[in-house]
Design an enzyme around this catalytic site. Structure first.
Site, short mmCIF file in Angstrom:
data_model
loop_
_atom_site.label_atom_id
_atom_site.label_comp_id
_atom_site.label_asym_id
_atom_site.label_seq_id
_atom_site.Cartn_x
_atom_site.Cartn_y
_atom_site.Cartn_z
N GLY A 146 0.81 -1.22 0.00
CA GLY A 146 0.00 0.00 0.00
C GLY A 146 0.84 1.27 0.00
O GLY A 146 2.08 1.22 -0.09
N ASN A 175 -6.36 -3.22 -1.91
CA ASN A 175 -6.29 -1.80 -2.27
C ASN A 175 -4.90 -1.45 -2.79
O ASN A 175 -4.37 -0.37 -2.51
CB ASN A 175 -6.65 -0.93 -1.05
CG ASN A 175 -6.97 0.50 -1.45
OD1 ASN A 175 -7.57 0.75 -2.50
ND2 ASN A 175 -6.54 1.45 -0.63
N PHE A 207 0.34 -2.40 8.75
CA PHE A 207 -0.38 -1.35 8.00
C PHE A 207 -1.73 -1.85 7.48
O PHE A 207 -2.59 -1.03 7.17
CB PHE A 207 0.43 -0.94 6.76
CG PHE A 207 1.72 -0.24 7.04
CD1 PHE A 207 1.74 1.11 7.35
CD2 PHE A 207 2.93 -0.92 6.97
CE1 PHE A 207 2.93 1.77 7.59
CE2 PHE A 207 4.13 -0.28 7.21
CZ PHE A 207 4.13 1.07 7.52
N SER A 215 -4.02 6.37 14.06
CA SER A 215 -4.36 7.59 13.31
C SER A 215 -4.72 8.70 14.26
O SER A 215 -5.25 8.46 15.36
CB SER A 215 -5.57 7.28 12.42
OG SER A 215 -6.14 8.48 11.94
N TYR A 259 -14.45 3.57 10.87
CA TYR A 259 -13.00 3.48 10.64
C TYR A 259 -12.25 3.90 11.90
O TYR A 259 -11.34 3.21 12.38
CB TYR A 259 -12.60 4.37 9.45
CG TYR A 259 -11.11 4.61 9.38
CD1 TYR A 259 -10.24 3.61 8.99
CD2 TYR A 259 -10.56 5.85 9.73
CE1 TYR A 259 -8.87 3.82 8.95
CE2 TYR A 259 -9.20 6.07 9.70
CZ TYR A 259 -8.35 5.05 9.30
OH TYR A 259 -6.99 5.27 9.28
N LYS A 310 -9.57 1.89 14.80
CA LYS A 310 -8.25 2.30 15.32
C LYS A 310 -8.28 2.35 16.84
O LYS A 310 -7.35 1.88 17.51
CB LYS A 310 -7.87 3.68 14.76
CG LYS A 310 -7.64 3.70 13.25
CD LYS A 310 -6.51 2.78 12.83
CE LYS A 310 -6.26 2.76 11.35
NZ LYS A 310 -5.43 1.64 10.91
N TYR A 365 -0.68 8.56 13.00
CA TYR A 365 -0.28 9.39 11.86
C TYR A 365 -1.20 10.59 11.75
O TYR A 365 -2.41 10.46 11.88
CB TYR A 365 -0.41 8.65 10.53
CG TYR A 365 0.20 7.29 10.42
CD1 TYR A 365 1.27 6.89 11.21
CD2 TYR A 365 -0.30 6.39 9.48
CE1 TYR A 365 1.81 5.63 11.07
CE2 TYR A 365 0.23 5.13 9.33
CZ TYR A 365 1.29 4.75 10.14
OH TYR A 365 1.81 3.49 9.98
N PHE A 366 -0.63 11.71 11.35
CA PHE A 366 -1.45 12.86 10.99
C PHE A 366 -1.81 12.73 9.51
O PHE A 366 -2.42 11.76 9.12
CB PHE A 366 -0.80 14.15 11.49
CG PHE A 366 -1.10 14.30 12.97
CD1 PHE A 366 -0.52 13.44 13.89
CD2 PHE A 366 -2.07 15.18 13.42
CE1 PHE A 366 -0.88 13.47 15.24
CE2 PHE A 366 -2.44 15.22 14.76
CZ PHE A 366 -1.84 14.37 15.66
N ASN A 374 -9.40 12.31 -0.22
CA ASN A 374 -8.46 13.16 0.54
C ASN A 374 -7.95 14.31 -0.31
O ASN A 374 -7.94 14.25 -1.54
CB ASN A 374 -7.30 12.31 1.05
CG ASN A 374 -7.77 11.25 2.03
OD1 ASN A 374 -7.65 10.06 1.78
ND2 ASN A 374 -8.34 11.68 3.14
N ASP A 434 -15.83 16.86 9.79
CA ASP A 434 -14.52 17.51 9.79
C ASP A 434 -14.36 18.44 11.00
O ASP A 434 -15.33 19.08 11.42
CB ASP A 434 -14.36 18.37 8.52
CG ASP A 434 -13.85 17.56 7.34
OD1 ASP A 434 -13.56 16.36 7.51
OD2 ASP A 434 -13.74 18.15 6.23
#
Ligand code: NAD
Ligand code: UFG
Length: 336
Positions: free
Chosen positions: A11, A36, A81, A125, A149, A153, A177-178, A199, A295
């Site tokens: 990935g 993916n 991952f 994440s 999702y 995490k 991760y950002f 994204n 968001d």
């Protein structure tokens, strides 16, 4: 030389991590079902490093095959991952997300434990910081989730903490991760989502190559310097290197640590658009659109813990990230 298994190694982020591991001289096995990604990623990794990682093509949800793999191989550590990652899709198909991400991780951890491999670096994440914390996000803030999702995490971090609490032999690092963007400077690996990207940077990249007409900027009335959403964009190669530091840390420390991987700097949607315009040398059309549900206004990392524990810091700036993304897009076009 350590034997590192990289789940999801074909990935976007996993392939960059494989490159760094191979450059360091580690033995790498990619464990992926290509749901993916594609095996071409392995060709590209070989082209960059001169070494082809071994491949175990399997689905982590296939318990028997996962067990058989760990029974047949001596593995020093796993970088995990593999998972599904699209927020919107996870709302439409929650059970598929819980099954893939949770069952896959359970099978992996059980097979590791049964075969004496107890060192893992997990892709978490910044989504676990939820809606109610204020940036900069520190690892000790309360975590939560706003979509399936994000729950996967959150739940996997819990699974890992409970595993460590029950067995002190485990070494676990959950990397939060950002916003990973960019591509390898060779232009041979990068981010290439199927369909219309969700994204920001992959979308802007398609506008730049002319396959999408214009960017919709999701809201310009946030409480941010220019009104558009602010995020902590991090170069995927910097991120990949963070995993090598996390593996070193895990090799020397037992227990569980959650650690941010971000730059500590925020950039707005307009900052990203302008940096990409500079990178590709074109003016990129955009319209202001309504806010995207779910968001938040501002997200960026407190990067100190990574610096202190991992001796790692992000190096690349936003323009470099956009240049490397554009270079990848151009190479893809050249190769048809
Ligand atoms: P990606 O989709 O490019 O890579 C994931 C890889 O895992 C793919 O190669 C896919 O084929 C494989 N995979 C998925 N389910 C599998 C299964 N059941 N068995 C075997 N292989 C499987 O995603 P990415 O951007 O490289 O993300 C890697 C990880 O980092 C994911 O866990 C993701 O949630 C996390 N993450 C990504 C971001 C981001 O913005 N890209 C941000 C935070 C966290
Ligand atoms: N945005 C737009 N237009 C677009 C796409 C995005 O204006 O077409 C804006 C968003 O509103 C946001 C910013 O660009 O302000 C970044 O959005 P992304 O979708 O690129 O990234 P997010 O921060 O929303 O989410 C990403 C991953 C999540 C992960 C999170 C934290 O998609 O899975 O980073 O790591 F949880």
């Amino acid at each position: 030389m350590a034997h590192i298994v990289v789940t999801g190694g074909a990935g976007f982020i996993g392939s960059h991590c494989c490159v760094e591991l191979l450059k360091k001289g580690e033995q790498v096995t990619v464990l992926d079902n290509f749901c993916n990604s594609s095996p071409e990623a392995l060709d590209a990794i070989e082209k960059i490093t001169g070494v082809r990682p071994a491949l175990a093509e399997l689905d982590l949800c296939d318990e028997e095959k996962v067990n058989a793999f760990f029974a047949a191989n001596t593995v020093d550590a796993v970088v995990h991952f593999a998972g599904l990652k699209a927020v919107g899709e996870s709302c439409r198909m929650p059970l598929a997300y819980y099954h893939n991400n949770l069952t896959g991780t359970l099978n992996l951890l059980r097979a590791m434990a049964a075969n004496g491999c107890k060192t893992i670096v997990f892709s978490s994440s910044a989504t676990v910081y939820g809606m109610h914390n204020n940036a900069p996000f520190t690892e000790d803030m309360p975590t939560s989730a706003t979509n399936p999702y994000g729950w996967t995490k959150q739940m996997i971090e819990q699974m890992l903490m409970d595993t460590v609490a029950a067995d002190a032999a485990w070494s676990v690092v959950a990397l939060r991760y950002f916003n990973p963007i960019g591509a390898h400077p060779s232009g041979l690996i990068g981010e290439n989502p199927n369909g219309i990207p969700n994204n920001l940077v992959p979308y802007v990249a398609r506008v730049a190559e002319g396959t999408l007409e214009r960017l919709s900027v999701y809201g310009d009335d946030y409480d941010t310097p220019d009104g558009t959403g602010v995020r902590d964009y991090i170069h995927v190669v910097d991120l990949a290197k963070g995993h090598l530091c996390a593996l070193d840390y895990a090799a020397a420390h037992k227990g569980f640590e959650a650690i941010n991987l971000g730059t500590g700097n925020g950039a707005s949607v307009m900052d990203v658009l302008h940096a990409y315009e500079q990178a590709c040398g074109k003016t990129l059309p955009y319209v202001i659109a309504p806010r995207r549900p779910g968001d938040i206004a501002t997200s960026f990392a407190a990067p100190q813990k990574a610096k202190e524990l991992l001796h790692w810091e992000a190096q690349s700036d936003l323009l470099t990230m956009c240049r490397d993304s554009w270079n990848y897009m151009c190479r893809r076009q050249q190769n048809g």
